[in-house]
Design an enzyme around this catalytic site. Structure first.
Site, short mmCIF file in Angstrom:
data_model
loop_
_atom_site.label_atom_id
_atom_site.label_comp_id
_atom_site.label_asym_id
_atom_site.label_seq_id
_atom_site.Cartn_x
_atom_site.Cartn_y
_atom_site.Cartn_z
N LEU A 165 0.85 -1.25 0.35
CA LEU A 165 0.13 0.25 0.23
C LEU A 165 0.42 1.58 0.07
O LEU A 165 0.47 2.43 -0.84
CB LEU A 165 -1.09 -0.03 0.97
CG LEU A 165 -2.39 -0.58 0.95
CD1 LEU A 165 -2.76 -1.79 2.50
CD2 LEU A 165 -3.17 -0.13 0.20
N TYR A 182 -2.73 -7.23 16.95
CA TYR A 182 -2.07 -6.03 15.69
C TYR A 182 -4.30 -5.44 16.36
O TYR A 182 -3.40 -4.43 15.07
CB TYR A 182 -2.29 -6.62 14.66
CG TYR A 182 -3.07 -6.83 13.54
CD1 TYR A 182 -1.64 -5.72 13.08
CD2 TYR A 182 -3.75 -6.51 12.66
CE1 TYR A 182 -1.92 -5.17 11.60
CE2 TYR A 182 -3.62 -5.58 11.41
CZ TYR A 182 -3.29 -5.03 11.04
OH TYR A 182 -2.91 -4.57 9.73
N LYS A 236 -3.89 -0.96 16.58
CA LYS A 236 -4.73 -0.63 15.43
C LYS A 236 -6.01 0.16 15.61
O LYS A 236 -6.65 1.65 15.24
CB LYS A 236 -5.17 -1.13 13.75
CG LYS A 236 -4.18 -2.11 12.48
CD LYS A 236 -3.42 -1.39 12.83
CE LYS A 236 -2.28 -1.11 11.51
NZ LYS A 236 -1.74 -0.29 10.93
N THR A 283 -2.00 -7.32 -0.83
CA THR A 283 -0.19 -7.36 -0.69
C THR A 283 0.26 -8.71 0.24
O THR A 283 -0.81 -9.92 0.65
CB THR A 283 -0.45 -6.34 0.58
OG1 THR A 283 -0.53 -6.35 1.41
CG2 THR A 283 -1.49 -4.60 0.39
P1 NAI Z 1 3.38 -5.09 2.50
O1 NAI Z 1 3.60 -5.90 4.24
O2 NAI Z 1 3.47 -5.42 1.74
O3 NAI Z 1 4.03 -3.40 3.47
C1 NAI Z 1 4.62 -3.28 4.83
C2 NAI Z 1 5.38 -1.90 4.67
O4 NAI Z 1 6.40 -2.23 5.73
C3 NAI Z 1 6.68 -2.54 4.20
O5 NAI Z 1 7.73 -2.83 2.63
C4 NAI Z 1 8.15 -3.17 5.26
O6 NAI Z 1 8.98 -3.13 4.78
C5 NAI Z 1 7.87 -1.24 5.62
N1 NAI Z 1 8.08 -1.97 7.35
C6 NAI Z 1 7.86 -2.51 8.58
N2 NAI Z 1 8.61 -1.86 9.52
C7 NAI Z 1 9.44 -1.02 9.81
C8 NAI Z 1 9.76 0.08 10.13
N3 NAI Z 1 10.10 -0.34 11.43
N4 NAI Z 1 10.24 1.24 10.36
C9 NAI Z 1 9.64 1.17 7.99
N5 NAI Z 1 8.82 0.11 7.48
C10 NAI Z 1 8.78 -0.40 8.62
O7 NAI Z 1 2.07 -4.39 3.57
P2 NAI Z 1 0.96 -3.63 3.01
O8 NAI Z 1 -0.58 -4.48 3.38
O9 NAI Z 1 1.35 -2.86 2.21
O10 NAI Z 1 0.74 -3.29 4.78
C11 NAI Z 1 0.90 -0.97 4.52
C12 NAI Z 1 -0.09 -0.91 6.51
O11 NAI Z 1 -1.46 -0.82 5.91
C13 NAI Z 1 0.19 -1.60 7.14
O12 NAI Z 1 0.09 -0.52 8.47
C14 NAI Z 1 -1.00 -2.20 7.65
O13 NAI Z 1 -1.20 -3.26 9.10
C15 NAI Z 1 -2.32 -1.38 6.96
N6 NAI Z 1 -3.37 -2.39 6.61
C16 NAI Z 1 -3.38 -2.99 5.96
C17 NAI Z 1 -4.63 -3.99 5.23
C18 NAI Z 1 -4.28 -4.41 3.57
O14 NAI Z 1 -5.33 -5.24 3.24
N7 NAI Z 1 -3.11 -4.64 3.25
C19 NAI Z 1 -5.54 -3.92 5.74
C20 NAI Z 1 -5.49 -2.79 6.90
C21 NAI Z 1 -4.41 -2.18 7.42
#
Ligand code: NAI
Length: 301
Positions: free
Chosen positions: A18, A171, A175, A205
């Site tokens: 995202l 989590y 959130k 993702t």
């Molecule tokens: P993803 O795993 O594809 O991307 C997350 C990114 O955050 C990764 O590139 C990772 O390297 C980076 N990251 C993790 N820890 C870090 C840190 N300490 N410092 C800097 N970068 C860090 O996951 P996604 O799905 O793109 O998630 C993005 C956000 O959206 C998260 O907060 C997730 O909880 C939230 N989310 C996602 C949903 C979905 O449907 N994919 C649903 C609800 C919430």
């Protein structure tokens, strides 16, 4: 001309999923972007996607946009300061922080270890705190110096935080806390020219690629779970157009936008005097019977 022309934003966790879609979407709307990503795996594994932030910066530059990479850990106190300074040094301004970085370590509550609990709470809650805290300090100083501030904090909550999710107690807790943090930030920071809103996304993702949901694109149909579907709301919230929109929790799915209503009081019983313990059972059961049913916890039987 894009709706974010002249704006500068930090997007955390923008190397994948995202955050990457947000960074590219913002750049397409004319925003200059600090692309932060630590390059960890979906469960926080170190070094899993090293170089992810730089790759997104390269993509933005290839499309004619402006971006710089940052590889700090969002949950380190000094990281937020460095990101703010990087925005100012590189682009001379900062208008928005999009707090998106995070990972999951799913466990049933009865098997969740303290290390798993702390890691998930840390990256989401402390990560949201550290980055925005430094940005808010910068914007406050600008406001005090008499410079106009039209700034944005965009937080990432989740359906798990709004209604709970089986196997995701840490989590969901983080959130849910982020949704509430958004309300407090909106209330406290409005007078400084800063808005705060939160987004609960739904996208395919690596985080959601667990087999628990069918998020695959269907041949010939609108791709409901493409991460890019989430980017237009983020661009709008970063832009000057969203001035005055604050304290809102949005949920997005495909082309649908929902506004979450949050906790609310209903219905109530009032005896007008101190209640007896012996009368509570009848009162509580009556209230439960008459309340609007809550959205079920994800994964609850
Ligand atoms: P993803 O795993 O594809 O991307 C997350 C990114 O955050 C990764 O590139 C990772 O390297 C980076 N990251 C993790 N820890 C870090 C840190 N300490 N410092 C800097 N970068 C860090 O996951 P996604 O799905 O793109 O998630 C993005 C956000 O959206 C998260 O907060 C997730 O909880 C939230 N989310 C996602 C949903 C979905 O449907 N994919 C649903 C609800 C919430």
């Amino acid at each position: 001309m894009g709706i974010c022309e002249g704006r500068v934003a930090i997007v955390t966790g923008a190397g994948n999923g995202l955050g990457k879609a947000y960074a590219l979407g913002l750049a397409a709307q004319g925003c200059k972007v600090v692309v932060n990503d630590l390059g960890v795996g979906a469960h926080g594994e170190e070094g899993a996607t090293r170089g992810a932030a730089e790759q997104v910066v390269d993509e933005i530059k290839a499309m004619g946009g402006q971006a710089v990479a940052n590889t700090d850990d969002v949950a380190e106190w000094d990281s937020g300061k460095r990101m703010v300074e990087q925005a100012l040094d590189s682009f001379g301004a900062l208008h928005a922080v999009v707090n998106n970085a995070g990972f999951v370590r799913d466990r049933m509550f009865f098997t969740c270890s303290p290390e798993e609990w702390d890691a998930v709470i840390r990256v989401h809650l402390r990560g949201h705190f550290c980055t925005s805290r430094h940005a808010a300090e910068y914007w406050r100083a600008q406001s005090k110096a008499g410079n106009p501030v039209d700034a944005r904090i965009i937080n990432t909550t989740s359906g798990a935080g709004l209604q709970g999710s089986v196997g995701q107690s840490a989590y969901s807790t983080a959130k849910g806390g982020i949704a509430t943090l958004t309300l407090v930030q909106a209330a406290e920071l409005g007078r400084l020219g800063i808005t705060a809103n939160a987004l609960a996304p739904n996208a395919r993702t690596r985080m959601t690629n667990t087999g628990a949901f069918d998020m695959e694109a269907k041949e010939g149909e609108f791709d409901l779970f493409a991460p890019e579907n989430m980017a237009p709301l983020v661009a709008y919230l970063v832009s000057e157009q969203s001035k005055g929109v604050t304290g809102q929790v949005f949920e997005l799915k495909g082309g649908q936008v929902f506004l979450s209503q949050g906790w609310t009081d209903s219905p109530a019983f009032d005896k007008g005097a101190r209640l007896e313990a012996s009368e509570m059972d009848a009162i509580v059961r009556k209230l439960i019977e008459t309340r609007e049913p809550a959205k079920p916890v994800y994964g609850a039987a």
